[in-house]
Design a protein around this motif. Sequence first.
Motif, PDB file in Angstrom:
ATOM      1  N   SER A 238       0.744  -1.264   0.042  1.00 47.64           N
ATOM      2  CA  SER A 238       0.197  -0.131   0.142  1.00 47.64           C
ATOM      3  C   SER A 238       0.865   1.354   0.164  1.00 47.64           C
ATOM      4  CB  SER A 238      -0.912   0.059   1.382  1.00 47.64           C
ATOM      5  OG  SER A 238      -1.710  -1.266   1.295  1.00 47.64           O
ATOM      6  N   THR A 239       0.707   2.109  -1.032  1.00 49.70           N
ATOM      7  CA  THR A 239       1.585   3.265  -1.129  1.00 49.70           C
ATOM      8  C   THR A 239       0.767   4.298  -0.151  1.00 49.70           C
ATOM      9  OG1 THR A 239       0.335   4.205  -3.066  1.00 49.70           O
ATOM     10  CG2 THR A 239       2.157   2.769  -3.560  1.00 49.70           C
ATOM     11  N   PRO A 240       1.520   5.539  -0.040  1.00 50.51           N
ATOM     12  CA  PRO A 240       0.901   6.542   0.751  1.00 50.51           C
ATOM     13  C   PRO A 240      -0.301   7.166   0.249  1.00 50.51           C
ATOM     14  CG  PRO A 240       3.456   6.858   0.896  1.00 50.51           C
ATOM     15  CD  PRO A 240       3.074   5.621   0.020  1.00 50.51           C
ATOM     16  N   VAL A 241      -0.276   7.175  -1.131  1.00 51.46           N
ATOM     17  CA  VAL A 241      -1.487   7.739  -1.938  1.00 51.46           C
ATOM     18  C   VAL A 241      -2.497   6.873  -1.575  1.00 51.46           C
ATOM     19  CG1 VAL A 241      -2.300   8.500  -4.198  1.00 51.46           C
ATOM     20  CG2 VAL A 241       0.083   9.019  -3.548  1.00 51.46           C
ATOM     21  N   GLU A 242      -2.529   5.474  -1.875  1.00 50.15           N
ATOM     22  CA  GLU A 242      -3.520   4.357  -1.784  1.00 50.15           C
ATOM     23  C   GLU A 242      -3.893   4.657  -0.345  1.00 50.15           C
ATOM     24  OE1 GLU A 242      -2.085   0.873  -4.818  1.00 50.15           O
ATOM     25  OE2 GLU A 242      -1.455   1.008  -2.887  1.00 50.15           O
ATOM     26  N   LEU A 243      -3.091   4.742   0.761  1.00 53.46           N
ATOM     27  CA  LEU A 243      -3.674   4.776   2.193  1.00 53.46           C
ATOM     28  C   LEU A 243      -4.387   5.790   2.209  1.00 53.46           C
ATOM     29  CD1 LEU A 243      -0.392   3.500   4.103  1.00 53.46           C
ATOM     30  CD2 LEU A 243      -2.818   2.441   3.917  1.00 53.46           C
ATOM     31  N   LEU A 244      -4.038   7.048   1.731  1.00 59.44           N
ATOM     32  CA  LEU A 244      -4.362   8.541   1.968  1.00 59.44           C
ATOM     33  C   LEU A 244      -6.144   8.346   1.293  1.00 59.44           C
ATOM     34  CD1 LEU A 244      -4.566  11.357   3.127  1.00 59.44           C
ATOM     35  CD2 LEU A 244      -3.575  11.917   0.795  1.00 59.44           C
ATOM     36  N   LEU A 245      -6.047   7.680   0.047  1.00 56.72           N
ATOM     37  CA  LEU A 245      -7.652   7.820  -0.518  1.00 56.72           C
ATOM     38  C   LEU A 245      -8.436   6.608   0.144  1.00 56.72           C
ATOM     39  CD1 LEU A 245      -6.344   7.453  -4.213  1.00 56.72           C
ATOM     40  CD2 LEU A 245      -7.315   9.416  -3.145  1.00 56.72           C
ATOM     41  N   ILE A 246      -7.999   5.385   0.362  1.00 57.38           N
ATOM     42  CA  ILE A 246      -8.887   4.629   1.113  1.00 57.38           C
ATOM     43  C   ILE A 246      -9.539   5.033   2.642  1.00 57.38           C
ATOM     44  CG2 ILE A 246      -7.116   3.158   2.179  1.00 57.38           C
ATOM     45  CD1 ILE A 246     -10.559   1.799   0.779  1.00 57.38           C
TER      46      ILE A 246
END
Length: 171
Positions: A138-146
């Motif tokens: 999980s990239t930081p962008v994916e974590l931020l989005l979800i």
Amino acid sequence: MLITGLILLLPLLAMGLSQEVNWGPLDFVVAGALLFSANFAFFKAMAQPRPLAYHTAAGLLLFATLLLVWVNLAVGVIGSEDNPANLLYLGVVIIGIVGTARGRLTPRGMAITAMAMAVTQVLVTLVAIAMELGMPVSTPVELLLINSLYICLFVAAAGLFWHAAQRADYP
């Protein structure tokens, strides 16, 4: 109970149609317990003579919490479902349970509880990103989005509960 059973028929049918769906007995027990609990809480909340905003907020809060737990058990939010960092989300659920009990289901108490859940979700997100707990899955962008999805759902529920608390004809 009937709704829980009907929903559990979906993965059972999917198992017959695809090799990718592979649930064991424990999966059905856990899913059944989660669905039954959410279903029970929803109907309990709907039985209360409350404003529509309160009922909508209760449904939204239950949906967001159920989705958070379900996704964590199924695939995980931080990395994979095996990543122990996903246990951080247990804090969001515990705050929801304790806040609901302490606020005694009042609109104001539930607004505070939903907002506390949103703040906790933000803190979990920041910790996961800062400590790179989801990498490389999980990239930081994916974590931020979800996590933004859950944060928005909790904040929306808090706003609706607050709106219900502001009604002049509500005790």
